[in-house]
Design an enzyme around this catalytic site. Structure first.
Site, PDB file in Angstrom:
ATOM      1  CG  ASP A 151      17.462 -20.564 -50.186  1.00 54.74           C
ATOM      2  OD1 ASP A 151      17.577 -20.823 -50.030  1.00 54.74           O
ATOM      3  OD2 ASP A 151      18.395 -19.798 -49.575  1.00 54.74           O
ATOM      4  CE  LYS A 163      17.700 -23.378 -48.107  1.00 56.63           C
ATOM      5  NZ  LYS A 163      16.734 -21.469 -47.645  1.00 56.63           N
ATOM      6  CD  GLU A 206      14.672 -17.582 -45.467  1.00 58.36           C
ATOM      7  OE1 GLU A 206      14.154 -16.613 -45.428  1.00 58.36           O
ATOM      8  OE2 GLU A 206      16.128 -17.878 -46.349  1.00 58.36           O
ATOM      9  CD  GLU A 218      19.860 -18.872 -40.509  1.00 59.63           C
ATOM     10  OE1 GLU A 218      19.546 -19.275 -41.913  1.00 59.63           O
ATOM     11  OE2 GLU A 218      20.754 -17.319 -41.038  1.00 59.63           O
ATOM     12  CG  ASP A 220      17.837 -16.412 -49.863  1.00 54.55           C
ATOM     13  OD1 ASP A 220      19.356 -16.774 -48.562  1.00 54.55           O
ATOM     14  OD2 ASP A 220      17.144 -15.617 -49.825  1.00 54.55           O
ATOM     15  CB  SER A 221      24.429 -16.099 -48.056  1.00 55.89           C
ATOM     16  OG  SER A 221      24.311 -17.769 -49.352  1.00 55.89           O
TER      17      SER A 221
HETATM   18  O1  KIV Z   1      20.952 -18.487 -48.196  1.00 58.17           O
HETATM   19  C1  KIV Z   1      21.393 -19.382 -47.716  1.00 58.17           C
HETATM   20  O2  KIV Z   1      23.106 -19.489 -47.104  1.00 58.17           O
HETATM   21  C2  KIV Z   1      21.084 -20.441 -46.961  1.00 58.17           C
HETATM   22  C3  KIV Z   1      22.020 -21.086 -45.554  1.00 58.17           C
HETATM   23  C4  KIV Z   1      22.332 -20.983 -44.978  1.00 58.17           C
HETATM   24  C5  KIV Z   1      21.168 -22.606 -44.989  1.00 58.17           C
HETATM   25  O3  KIV Z   1      19.814 -20.148 -46.674  1.00 58.17           O
END
Ligand code: KIV
Length: 262
Positions: A81, A110, A112, A180, A42-43
């Site tokens: 994500d 993924k 969090e 992280e 989600d970056s």
């Molecule tokens: O959103 C993302 O890019 C991430 C990575 C930094 C692991 O969660």
């Protein structure tokens, strides 16, 4: 054939897992044969969409980018994500996670956090047959609560809490966990305590694998420069140089030439 969850897990203790984020088809094709695990993080919200944090990222945006990456991946395992707000109830989490697998070509999701709700969601996703990666330490969706993008787990109590959460996530069924921004020693301890592989980002050298945000690795963004970041190419400068050269050629009538015209 893409790498499977088992292929990733078997690497623990044998070979480091290499992971990067990806957000589009062309980059995914370029990365596919050197990277084990590609993550549509989600970056994307910060590096591609210009948001100040990952919080505004929607399922719609995540699906759009995951579909594009999915079309370019044939070897790496592809994870996506779960964006902020996509897991507030178990049924919503399962419905959203299915969309990543069924519509967008992802192999895993993924999520969090390591609180009680997240553990229940992970169990529910596993019951539904969805492979899940955990994410502990600095969890950017909680950036406001955490007081900024800071190293987590620095006190013995905070370190113990992250270790406990990692154990609970493993019990709940995640097949790997991203760590992280935590001290290297805590990264080592968690990696030794778990049977599943850990993938570090600012979590020291002892993790079973490493992940970086693609735009950081390629020098394409300079808004945030954490200490753990190593820039492997400076494409931002190259892009600016190319754009200036194109501008000059167009203005001077040097582009297109006769050979470049029909
Ligand atoms: O959103 C993302 O890019 C991430 C990575 C930094 C692991 O969660």
């Amino acid at each position: 054939m893409r790498l499977t969850v088992r292929d990733i897990q078997k690497k623990k203790g044998k070979e480091k897992i290499v992971s990067l984020t990806a957000y589009d088809f062309s980059m995914a094709r370029l990365l596919d044969d050197s990277i084990d695990l590609l993550l549509v993080g989600d970056s994307v919200g910060m590096v591609c969409l210009g948001y100040d944090s990952t919080l505004p990222v929607t399922m719609r945006e995540m699906l759009h980018h995951t579909k594009a990456v999915g079309r370019g991946v044939s070897r790496a395992l592809l994870a996506a994500d779960m964006p902020f707000g996509s897991c507030d109830t178990l049924s919503k989490a399962v419905r959203n996670a299915f969309r990543f697998l069924k519509e967008a070509g992802a192999d895993a999701v993924k999520i969090e956090g390591g609180d009680g709700h997240t553990i229940q969601v992970v169990k529910g996703l596993r019951d539904a047959g969805i492979p899940v990666i955990g994410h502990l330490g600095l969890t950017p969706q909680r950036v406001v609560e955490l007081g900024g993008y800071k190293v987590q787990g620095k006190t013995p109590q905070a370190a113990e809490k992250i270790l406990t959460q990692a154990r609970r996530l493993e019990e709940a069924g995640v097949f790997s966990v991203v760590l992280e921004c935590i001290p290297a020693e805590l990264g080592r301890k968690i990696t030794a305590a778990l049977k599943i592989p850990t993938i570090g980002i600012g979590a020291g050298p002892h993790c079973d694998g490493q992940i970086l945000v693609l735009y950081d690795l390629l020098g394409l963004q300079d808004r945030i420069r954490p200490r753990f970041l190593r820039t492997y190419a400076f494409l931002g400068a190259e892009v600016k140089k190319a754009a200036r050269k194109f501008r000059d050629d167009v203005r001077k009538g040097k582009y297109p030439s006769s050979r470049e015209s029909f």
